[in-house]
Design a protein around this motif. Structure first.
Motif, PDB file in Angstrom:
ATOM      1  N   ASN A   1       0.812  -1.214   0.000  1.00  0.00           N
ATOM      2  CA  ASN A   1       0.000   0.000   0.000  1.00  0.00           C
ATOM      3  C   ASN A   1       0.848   1.268   0.000  1.00  0.00           C
ATOM      4  N   VAL A   2       1.873   1.290   0.827  1.00  0.00           N
ATOM      5  CA  VAL A   2       2.691   2.512   0.911  1.00  0.00           C
ATOM      6  C   VAL A   2       3.469   2.714  -0.377  1.00  0.00           C
ATOM      7  N   ARG A   3       3.887   1.618  -1.012  1.00  0.00           N
ATOM      8  CA  ARG A   3       4.576   1.774  -2.293  1.00  0.00           C
ATOM      9  C   ARG A   3       3.662   2.465  -3.310  1.00  0.00           C
ATOM     10  N   GLY A   4       2.394   2.048  -3.351  1.00  0.00           N
ATOM     11  CA  GLY A   4       1.435   2.684  -4.261  1.00  0.00           C
ATOM     12  C   GLY A   4       1.326   4.179  -3.985  1.00  0.00           C
ATOM     13  N   LEU A   5       1.247   4.525  -2.721  1.00  0.00           N
ATOM     14  CA  LEU A   5       1.143   5.941  -2.347  1.00  0.00           C
ATOM     15  C   LEU A   5       2.413   6.703  -2.734  1.00  0.00           C
ATOM     16  N   ALA A   6       3.573   6.105  -2.488  1.00  0.00           N
ATOM     17  CA  ALA A   6       4.845   6.784  -2.797  1.00  0.00           C
ATOM     18  C   ALA A   6       4.948   7.068  -4.298  1.00  0.00           C
ATOM     19  N   VAL A   7       4.533   6.098  -5.109  1.00  0.00           N
ATOM     20  CA  VAL A   7       4.611   6.282  -6.562  1.00  0.00           C
ATOM     21  C   VAL A   7       3.679   7.420  -7.009  1.00  0.00           C
ATOM     22  N   ARG A   8       2.482   7.471  -6.412  1.00  0.00           N
ATOM     23  CA  ARG A   8       1.555   8.569  -6.754  1.00  0.00           C
ATOM     24  C   ARG A   8       2.131   9.918  -6.320  1.00  0.00           C
ATOM     25  N   LEU A   9       2.737   9.941  -5.143  1.00  0.00           N
ATOM     26  CA  LEU A   9       3.309  11.206  -4.660  1.00  0.00           C
ATOM     27  C   LEU A   9       4.459  11.658  -5.559  1.00  0.00           C
ATOM     28  N   LEU A  10       5.272  10.694  -6.005  1.00  0.00           N
ATOM     29  CA  LEU A  10       6.401  11.060  -6.864  1.00  0.00           C
ATOM     30  C   LEU A  10       5.920  11.611  -8.205  1.00  0.00           C
ATOM     31  N   GLU A  11       4.795  11.096  -8.703  1.00  0.00           N
ATOM     32  CA  GLU A  11       4.201  11.655  -9.932  1.00  0.00           C
ATOM     33  C   GLU A  11       3.793  13.103  -9.698  1.00  0.00           C
ATOM     34  N   SER A  12       3.116  13.328  -8.569  1.00  0.00           N
ATOM     35  CA  SER A  12       2.636  14.688  -8.281  1.00  0.00           C
ATOM     36  C   SER A  12       3.802  15.642  -8.085  1.00  0.00           C
ATOM     37  N   ILE A  13       4.833  15.178  -7.391  1.00  0.00           N
ATOM     38  CA  ILE A  13       5.980  16.050  -7.130  1.00  0.00           C
ATOM     39  C   ILE A  13       6.700  16.368  -8.440  1.00  0.00           C
ATOM     40  N   SER A  14       6.835  15.366  -9.320  1.00  0.00           N
ATOM     41  CA  SER A  14       7.437  15.615 -10.635  1.00  0.00           C
ATOM     42  C   SER A  14       6.641  16.693 -11.368  1.00  0.00           C
ATOM     43  N   GLU A  15       5.317  16.524 -11.411  1.00  0.00           N
ATOM     44  CA  GLU A  15       4.488  17.500 -12.120  1.00  0.00           C
ATOM     45  C   GLU A  15       4.579  18.879 -11.483  1.00  0.00           C
ATOM     46  N   SER A  16       4.686  18.917 -10.165  1.00  0.00           N
ATOM     47  CA  SER A  16       4.752  20.224  -9.497  1.00  0.00           C
ATOM     48  C   SER A  16       6.025  20.972  -9.871  1.00  0.00           C
ATOM     49  N   LEU A  17       7.031  20.250 -10.350  1.00  0.00           N
ATOM     50  CA  LEU A  17       8.283  20.877 -10.796  1.00  0.00           C
ATOM     51  C   LEU A  17       8.252  21.181 -12.297  1.00  0.00           C
TER      52      LEU A  17
END
Ligand code: OGA
Ligand code: NI
Length: 345
Positions: A162-178
């Protein structure tokens, strides 16, 4: 003499001398700020559809201003979280002989129980025992994990997925935020790695003299922390230590060293620490989401131009990780060792 802190100090009335910090390096607990809104709280509901751009904006601001945020409506079921916390507590309440089956002081071992930070290199000890587990890919590591409590492997594996799924989603959002492609960071991490610590902080008779963990930055890419209902995490913001008040079933997310590198310092890996208290033991469970060891870390080319020269040289994550454990928890970041020479102080 006991190997683990919890067995050494149960019932102690004083902190043993090797845990006492020098006077200039103590928590100064009376100067810590505590309020309800210490770090931003972000509601992830709608991240995949209607609220995506709004949420990504909030994440970008939190990364810039704090390097830390909390997330709610993250999609991980409460039962998964509750099971993880309770099986962790059960583990640390097992008899010493049972826990010690997992003991090792070698930081490169992929499953190990240890104490403080790095007992081989540090001068002053920290008020913590911890179980460290590598957890991606799960099949490679699960068989090494403790088999007691009996549900440990299943409960922890479910949590890790579960946490891996969340981390991957967060990394997508952080990439886009940059302003990067959504998959930029996920691609930069090679085959990916995921480690976890289960930190156990026993009650402490003199919390003003020692740390659970002294101020440090995390060496990985992004950390997703679960804590129980006992406060202890503090984050450095504008030169002041800010206490993070536990909110049940939320995760605390922080930017770690490799995002500082990939973003070429747009986002900073922020100092944080754990303090202890005399009344209640505390459990915290950081997931350190990482590159694989062979992944090459360097500032994203899209973020480099004439006004923004690269601040870090290329290196493999293996190189960085080894330095982190050797140097010890140190307010001077391991990142300094990887700065491009023309810009280092
Ligand atoms: C860590 C950490 C904080 C906490 O393990 O790296 O920062 O609250 N833990 O235990
Ligand atoms: Ni940390």
């Amino acid at each position: 003499m006991a190997t683990l802190l919890s067995d050494l100090v149960s019932g102690a009335t004083h902190v043993p001398s090797n845990y006492v910090r020098p006077a200039h390096d103590r928590p100064n607990l009376d100067q810590v700020q505590s309020s309800d809104h210490s770090i931003p709280l972000i509601n992830l509901q709608g991240l995949e559809d209607t609220r995506r751009s709004d949420i990504i904006k909030q994440i970008g601001l939190a990364c810039q201003d704090y390097g830390f945020f909390q997330v709610q409506n993250h999609g991980i079921e409460e039962a998964v979280i509750d099971n993880m916390l309770s099986v962790s507590k059960e583990f640390f309440h097992l008899p010493e002989s049972e826990r010690l089956k997992s003991f090792s002081d070698d930081p490169l071992k992929t499953t190990r129980l240890s104490t403080s930070f790095n007992v081989k290199t540090e001068e002053v000890s920290s008020w913590r025992d911890y179980l460290r587990l590598h957890c991606y890919p799960l099949e490679d590591y699960m068989h090494e994990w403790p088999s007691n409590p009996p549900s440990f492997r299943e409960d922890v594996a479910e949590y890790c997925r579960n946490v891996r799924g969340l981390a991957v989603r967060l990394l997508e959002s952080i990439s886009e935020s940059l302003g990067l492609e959504g998959d930029y960071m996920n691609k930069a991490l090679g085959k990916h790695g995921q480690h976890m610590a289960i930190n156990y902080y026993p009650t402490c008779p003199q919390p003003e003299l020692t740390y659970g963990l002294p101020g440090h930055a995390d060496p990985n890419v992004i950390t997703v922390l679960l804590q129980d209902d006992v406060a202890g995490l503090q984050v450095l913001n504008n030169g002041k230590w800010v206490a993070v008040k536990p909110i049940p079933h939320t995760f605390i997310v922080n930017i770690a060293d490799q995002i500082q590198v990939l973003s070429n310092d747009r986002y900073k890996s922020v100092l944080h620490r754990a303090v202890v208290n005399c009344n209640k033991e505390r459990i915290s469970i950081p997931t350190f989401y990482c590159p694989s060891y062979d992944a090459v870390m360097e500032p994203a080319p899209q973020l480099i131009d004439d006004h923004h020269p690269p601040l870090y040289r290329s290196f493999t994550y293996a190189e960085f990780y080894e330095k982190f454990w050797d140097r010890g928890l140190n307010t001077r970041s391991s990142l300094d060792l990887f700065k491009t020479t023309s810009h280092s102080a």
